[in-house]
Design a protein around this motif. Structure first.
Motif, PDB file in Angstrom:
ATOM      1  N   GLU A 822       0.826  -1.206   0.000  1.00 57.93           N
ATOM      2  CA  GLU A 822       0.000   0.000   0.000  1.00 57.93           C
ATOM      3  C   GLU A 822       0.861   1.256   0.000  1.00 57.93           C
ATOM      4  OE1 GLU A 822      -4.167  -1.283   2.138  1.00 57.93           O
ATOM      5  OE2 GLU A 822      -2.465  -0.821   3.435  1.00 57.93           O
ATOM      6  N   SER A 823       1.941   1.247   0.756  1.00 59.06           N
ATOM      7  CA  SER A 823       2.834   2.417   0.806  1.00 59.06           C
ATOM      8  C   SER A 823       3.490   2.663  -0.547  1.00 59.06           C
ATOM      9  CB  SER A 823       3.909   2.217   1.879  1.00 59.06           C
ATOM     10  OG  SER A 823       3.329   2.104   3.160  1.00 59.06           O
ATOM     11  N   ALA A 824       3.990   1.588  -1.183  1.00 58.14           N
ATOM     12  CA  ALA A 824       4.671   1.722  -2.474  1.00 58.14           C
ATOM     13  C   ALA A 824       3.710   2.217  -3.554  1.00 58.14           C
ATOM     14  CB  ALA A 824       5.287   0.386  -2.878  1.00 58.14           C
ATOM     15  N   ASP A 850      -9.775  -7.527  -2.259  1.00 57.66           N
ATOM     16  CA  ASP A 850     -10.591  -6.867  -1.225  1.00 57.66           C
ATOM     17  C   ASP A 850     -10.380  -5.361  -1.250  1.00 57.66           C
ATOM     18  OD1 ASP A 850     -10.259  -9.506   1.303  1.00 57.66           O
ATOM     19  OD2 ASP A 850     -11.635  -9.261  -0.415  1.00 57.66           O
ATOM     20  N   ARG A 851      -9.120  -4.917  -1.571  1.00 58.13           N
ATOM     21  CA  ARG A 851      -8.795  -3.492  -1.587  1.00 58.13           C
ATOM     22  C   ARG A 851      -9.058  -2.862  -2.947  1.00 58.13           C
ATOM     23  NH1 ARG A 851      -8.200  -4.891   3.045  1.00 58.13           N
ATOM     24  NH2 ARG A 851      -6.746  -4.055   4.594  1.00 58.13           N
ATOM     25  N   LYS A 852      -9.569  -3.652  -3.905  1.00 56.22           N
ATOM     26  CA  LYS A 852      -9.844  -3.171  -5.263  1.00 56.22           C
ATOM     27  C   LYS A 852      -8.582  -2.665  -5.961  1.00 56.22           C
ATOM     28  CE  LYS A 852     -14.313  -3.569  -4.514  1.00 56.22           C
ATOM     29  NZ  LYS A 852     -14.822  -4.906  -4.498  1.00 56.22           N
ATOM     30  N   ASP A 877      -1.837   2.062 -14.633  1.00 57.05           N
ATOM     31  CA  ASP A 877      -2.752   1.871 -13.505  1.00 57.05           C
ATOM     32  C   ASP A 877      -2.495   0.562 -12.757  1.00 57.05           C
ATOM     33  OD1 ASP A 877      -5.409   3.347 -15.446  1.00 57.05           O
ATOM     34  OD2 ASP A 877      -4.036   4.296 -13.996  1.00 57.05           O
ATOM     35  N   ILE A 878      -1.790  -0.351 -13.397  1.00 58.67           N
ATOM     36  CA  ILE A 878      -1.493  -1.631 -12.742  1.00 58.67           C
ATOM     37  C   ILE A 878      -0.126  -1.522 -12.078  1.00 58.67           C
ATOM     38  CG2 ILE A 878      -1.091  -4.098 -13.092  1.00 58.67           C
ATOM     39  CD1 ILE A 878      -3.072  -4.010 -15.367  1.00 58.67           C
ATOM     40  N   LYS A 879      -0.118  -1.582 -10.746  1.00 60.21           N
ATOM     41  CA  LYS A 879       1.104  -1.363  -9.981  1.00 60.21           C
ATOM     42  C   LYS A 879       1.712  -2.656  -9.423  1.00 60.21           C
ATOM     43  CE  LYS A 879       0.800   3.168 -10.280  1.00 60.21           C
ATOM     44  NZ  LYS A 879       1.769   3.912 -11.101  1.00 60.21           N
ATOM     45  N   VAL A 880       0.949  -3.742  -9.418  1.00 61.66           N
ATOM     46  CA  VAL A 880       1.416  -4.971  -8.758  1.00 61.66           C
ATOM     47  C   VAL A 880       1.362  -6.135  -9.741  1.00 61.66           C
ATOM     48  CG1 VAL A 880       1.072  -6.570  -6.834  1.00 61.66           C
ATOM     49  CG2 VAL A 880       0.524  -4.123  -6.555  1.00 61.66           C
ATOM     50  N   PHE A 881       2.438  -6.933  -9.733  1.00 63.91           N
ATOM     51  CA  PHE A 881       2.505  -8.149 -10.534  1.00 63.91           C
ATOM     52  C   PHE A 881       2.859  -9.298  -9.595  1.00 63.91           C
ATOM     53  CE2 PHE A 881       2.523 -11.002 -13.712  1.00 63.91           C
ATOM     54  CZ  PHE A 881       3.207 -10.781 -14.890  1.00 63.91           C
ATOM     55  N   LEU A 882       1.912 -10.217  -9.375  1.00 64.74           N
ATOM     56  CA  LEU A 882       2.143 -11.392  -8.535  1.00 64.74           C
ATOM     57  C   LEU A 882       2.703 -12.507  -9.414  1.00 64.74           C
ATOM     58  CD1 LEU A 882      -1.166 -11.482  -6.432  1.00 64.74           C
ATOM     59  CD2 LEU A 882       0.984 -10.325  -5.902  1.00 64.74           C
ATOM     60  N   ILE A 883       3.866 -13.045  -9.003  1.00 62.94           N
ATOM     61  CA  ILE A 883       4.555 -14.017  -9.859  1.00 62.94           C
ATOM     62  C   ILE A 883       5.052 -15.204  -9.032  1.00 62.94           C
ATOM     63  CG2 ILE A 883       6.401 -14.367 -11.555  1.00 62.94           C
ATOM     64  CD1 ILE A 883       6.542 -11.341 -11.887  1.00 62.94           C
TER      65      ILE A 883
END
Length: 978
Positions: A822-824, A850-852, A877-883
């Protein structure tokens, strides 16, 4: 006369008798006539020309020909006398009845007899002949009899003498073998020729027991010598064979088995002047060249017997009141065979109960195996103590090195059993090439060969001091001290660390191809030059640069140059399916003039002729497996394998397929040529340069096992020398000026109370199980249970829900991860989140949903890999990539990310580095921040510490590590579970 291979021919084996060497065989090919009959046209063949007649040879023929070559008189002379000498002169001197060399005669006979026995076993189904006196090889045919004959020995003792004779049965009938020119071809074991039959025996009959009866019906043993005869001969027969006895008793007895190793020093012929002026053979006096003969025996109660391959029983004779009793002692064949196997495992390999080693090697073996000999209750005793008596106790050397201001102070003690000598004295002896130490009790201790090898440089460079107990070594010999320390050859107290520098050798500078669209960085240009150099000399190469350093662009530059300078043949590029799109993009950018065919998809045109219309054919490993017949029908200019660790297992189908591809040049690309084992190198290096590392079995024995199991530095260095010209590896540290900054830090998390409770519960359960298994069955048997336990503890350290989906408590690590995400995001950063566990990613995924928070996702089941990559790279707009860590280890360019989160420590830090390299690579303009999340007071924290000590397999070679679990000691395991 030469035999034509264009006409029918037959391979035959011909038996003849040599004046000195006994019965020998020769191999011939004989031309056949139009009716398939042997003609007089024949020629001798050997291993040198046997392949010319391969249409008539099978595997056993090649073995037979080689063995027969080794028995010919020229080969025997060369084997036992290295200098040039005429065979007639050699045999005349060695076999002189009065002054001949009996020891050498015995050695030659043993050498020949061993080969006779092997040959006779292999002759089944072959055409065998007696050679005529005129040298005609097919004079008289001999038939190999498959059924073995049996022997019954008869003894009849009366008042005056004992009659002794054997009878032979073959195929249920008594065999007439006496007084009819029958003869023994081989004695140990016996092979008998009767008329036109070649016969072997059950129970491996000793031919010497039959030989006297070839022309004698029976032997009469006079009463006055019967005791001696019974002792020397009858006991052996009673022990091994069926005996019909009348006039004496045979009693069976049982005792426990105790091994005994008897040894003596062998006298050998010099390699200088074979014979002295009197005609007698000289004997070696130089202690270094002598050999030790070991003889294996077994004690049973009051009796001792020499080792036999299949011991059933042995016999001792007792005379009482004029009567004889043969005590037949039943021997434990299983125990004796197991002991031979145990000794063989440790390097002492017995043949017929004997083993010969160079003297230094022999005593080195005794010293290194002192504990084993003691634990197994093996007696070691010398049988020839007249000239000198050898010390056979424990030899030990202890060295302590302490760092001084300008010197290393070396203190050492040298012990031979209860006796001690100084390091200085030992050094003087070795420097004088002496290998013996005379002990106060008169025994001779042989200095272990390992000491000479391990401490050779130390002996050469160290200097004496006024203190007799201390020597010194100059500080510039730091590397020598480090070698001693790394080899556990000395206890070293040293604060300063030694850093080794790797040399970078420059080669000729080649022009860049005119149509290449781009500029190579200096190290990339060096890589291009290196590949051009290999190409010029037709060498295969392995470009093994770190992830992100541009192996693709260097290879494209090479391919463009090949197109401009080569014959116009297409090159083939094989890779994982996920990388094909990336190669297409890079090729269109840097080498737009290359004609590229993407040979994939169900609708591909399966026609090899089309390849000639392209410069580069791009395909996948999967397609290569399927279409290997098509691909192997075209002769490519280059065959290039990307992510070549895919063929690290030479037994895999893909590894076998790629070897069938035909090309002028070969190249492989990989960031991790060595992932788990040194053997990973073999298949890859053998692909680019076949034969470079020898056969697989040879490589395992000579390199993999010494390097991985014994940490053999010499073998590592030797392997490095072999592969160095053909492998180019640059790490990021070497080209750091071309890369953006990277910061790495560890984020420690605290478990929640309920998480800690669950962790301790599972840890206690597995700790007891694992340590109990180690104690009962050894560390190897516990590896599966250990991996299971450690995996479960790692999962709980992440979140107990990974083990118990119904767990309702929290996770300290998840709280830290979500907070930092969330901070990043709030600061506008893009983040790569890696985990080994898909379950862990699912927990984080649930939080993001859950956090949209929009995100992309990639694990092993993701089909649209490239789509997920492009979505993350191109959508701000996409900040996270789960790998998933493994799924994201290859072919991803994620330079938009500047944060990398590693959620759980991996066994292999190199895999973590690959994950970070998804962001920290060429094209990245931002500083990359890496956070590794570690849960305190768990196995994760301990793994972090162990990684630094355990994963050092050939770092100077290429590097990653072998299996983490296999490296753990009992102490390590106990610490992990504490």
């Amino acid at each position: 006369m030469k035999v034509s291979t264009a006409q029918p021919f037959q391979l035959i084996y011909s038996l003849y008798q040599h004046e000195y060497l006994g019965y020998l065989f020769e191999s011939f090919v004989v031309q056949l006539d139009e009716k398939g009959r042997l003609t007089l046209q024949h020629q001798n063949i050997s291993s040198k020309n046997a392949r010319e007649f391969e249409s008539g040879c099978d595997e056993n023929d090649y073995k037979l020909i080689k063995l027969m070559d080794e028995m010919q008189q020229d080969s025997v002379v060369l084997k036992f006398y290295k200098k040039k000498v005429k065979p007639d002169e050699f045999f005349f001197k060695v076999y002189d009845k009065e002054r001949g060399d009996k020891v050498l005669q015995e050695s030659i006979e043993l050498y020949l007899e061993t080969r006779r026995a092997k040959i006779l076993d292999l002759l089944k189904g072959k055409m065998i002949f007696e050679m005529g006196r005129d040298g005609e090889p097919a004079w008289k045919q001999i038939h190999w009899v498959e059924e073995k004959a049996t022997v019954l020995f008869h003894f009849r003792r009366n008042d005056d003498n004992t009659h002794y004779f054997p009878t032979i049965k073959l195929q249920g009938e008594k065999l007439e073998w006496q007084y009819n020119n029958s003869y023994l071809v081989c004695l140990e074991p016996a092979w008998l020729i009767v008329k036109d039959k070649l016969i072997s025996f059950e129970k491996n009959v000793d031919g010497n027991k039959l030989k006297p009866f070839l022309n004698k019906k029976f032997i009469v043993i006079p009463q006055k010598v019967e005791e001696t005869y019974y002792q020397k001969f009858v006991t052996q027969l009673v022990a091994s064979f069926d005996v019909y006895a009348k006039g004496f008793e045979i009693n069976a007895e049982k005792y426990p088995t105790q091994p005994v190793i008897n040894f003596s020093e062998l006298v050998q012929t010099t390699n200088g002047t074979l014979f002295d002026s009197s005609g007698r053979s000289n004997q070696l006096k130089d202690e270094e060249d002598s050999k030790i003969l070991f003889k294996l025996a077994f004690k049973y109660g009051p009796y001792q017997f020499n080792y036999e391959k299949q011991p059933l029983a042995s016999v001792k004779l007792e005379k009482s009141n004029g009567s004889y009793i043969f005590h037949k002692v039943n021997r434990n064949a299983n125990v004796e065979v197991e002991m031979v196997q145990e000794l063989s495992k440790r390097g002492l390999k017995f043949q017929n109960g004997r083993a010969t080693l160079p003297r230094a090697t022999a005593f080195n073996w005794l010293n290194e195996n002192a504990d084993f000999l003691h634990d197994f209750g093996i007696e070691v005793q010398q049988t020839d103590t007249e000239r000198k008596k050898y010390f056979v106790g424990e030899s030990k050397i202890e060295i302590k090195v302490e760092e001084g201001i300008d010197w290393f102070d070396i203190k050492a003690t040298v012990r031979f059993g209860e006796f001690e000598t100084t390091f200085q004295e030992l050094r003087k002896l070795i420097n004088k090439h002496k290998r013996e130490v005379k002990l106060p009790n008169g025994e001779i201790a042989v200095i272990p060969e390992a000491w000479i090898k391990d401490y050779a440089e130390l002996f050469a460079f160290m200097e004496e001091t006024d203190d007799q107990s201390t020597l010194k070594l100059r500080k510039h010999h730091l590397s020598l001290i480090q070698d001693l320390q790394s080899g556990s050859l000395a206890q070293v107290t040293m604060d300063r660390k030694l850093q080794k520098l790797q040399e970078f050798e420059e080669i000729e500078d080649y022009e860049m191809p005119a149509a290449f669209n781009g500029t190579l960085r200096p190290y990339q240009k060096a890589g291009y030059n290196w590949m051009r150099f290999l190409s010029e000399y037709n060498f295969g190469g392995c470009l093994a640069d770190d992830m992100g350093l541009g192996k693709t662009v260097q290879t494209l530059a090479l391919l463009q140059a090949q197109t401009e300078h080569s014959s116009g043949q297409a090159s083939l590029l094989v890779m994982p399916t996920s990388l094909i799109y990336n190669w297409q993009i890079e090729a269109s950018k840097f080498t737009p003039n290359l004609r590229v065919l993407v040979y994939t998809g169900t609708n591909r045109d399966k026609n090899a002729e089309q390849f000639a219309n392209y410069d580069l054919v791009v395909t996948s490993y999967g397609i290569t497996r399927i279409d290997i017949d098509i691909l192997s029908s075209y002769y490519f200019n280059y065959v290039i394998l990307d992510e070549s660790q895919a063929i690290k297992n030479p037994d895999s189908l893909i590894a076998k397929c790629v070897t069938e591809l035909k090309s002028r040049h070969r190249l492989i690309l990989t960031g991790t040529p060595l992932e788990n084992s040194t053997f990973d190198l073999w298949s890859q290096m053998s692909f680019i340069n076949p034969g470079l590392l020898g056969a697989a079995k040879y490589f395992k024995n000579e390199f993999q096992q010494p390097i991985e199991k014994r940490g053999d530095i010499d073998k590592t260095r030797k392997l490095n020398v072999i592969i160095k010209p053909f492998i180019l590896r640059r790490q990021k540290s070497q080209v750091a000026r071309d890369l953006p900054e990277k910061f790495e830090s560890v984020k420690y998390s605290q478990m929640t109370p309920e998480q800690e409770e669950k962790y301790e519960e599972v840890k206690s359960h597995y700790r007891n199980q694992i340590l109990d298994t180690i104690e009962k069955s050894g560390i190897k048997k516990s590896q599966l249970l250990l991996l299971q336990g450690l995996t479960k503890l790692r999962q709980i350290a992440n979140h107990p829900k990974m083990v118990e989906p119904d767990f309702e408590g929290g996770s300290g690590k998840l709280e830290d991860i979500t907070y930092m995400i969330e901070s990043a995001i709030s600061e506008g950063h893009k983040i790569l989140v890696f985990s080994q566990f898909v379950k862990h990613l699912s927990i984080v995924k649930e939080f993001l949903e859950d956090r949209k928070v929009d995100f992309t996702y990639l694990d092993g089941s993701t089909k649209d890999r490239q789509g997920q990559v492009e979505k993350f790279q191109n959508n701000e707009d996409i900040k996270v990539f789960l790998i998933s860590l493994k799924a994201g280890g290859l072919g991803l360019n994620l330079t938009k990310a500047d944060y990398v989160f590693l959620l759980d420590p991996w066994w292999n830090p190199a895999i973590e580095e690959q994950a970070v390299d998804r962001a920290h690579r060429i094209g990245q303009v931002n500083t990359v921040f890496t956070y590794k999340f570690i849960t305190r007071n768990t196995v994760e924290e301990k793994i972090l510490a162990l990684q630094k000590n355990k994963l050092k397999l050939a770092n100077d070679l290429i590097t990653t590590e072998e299996s983490f679990i296999k490296k753990l000691t009992t102490e390590d395991i106990s610490e992990l579970l504490s």
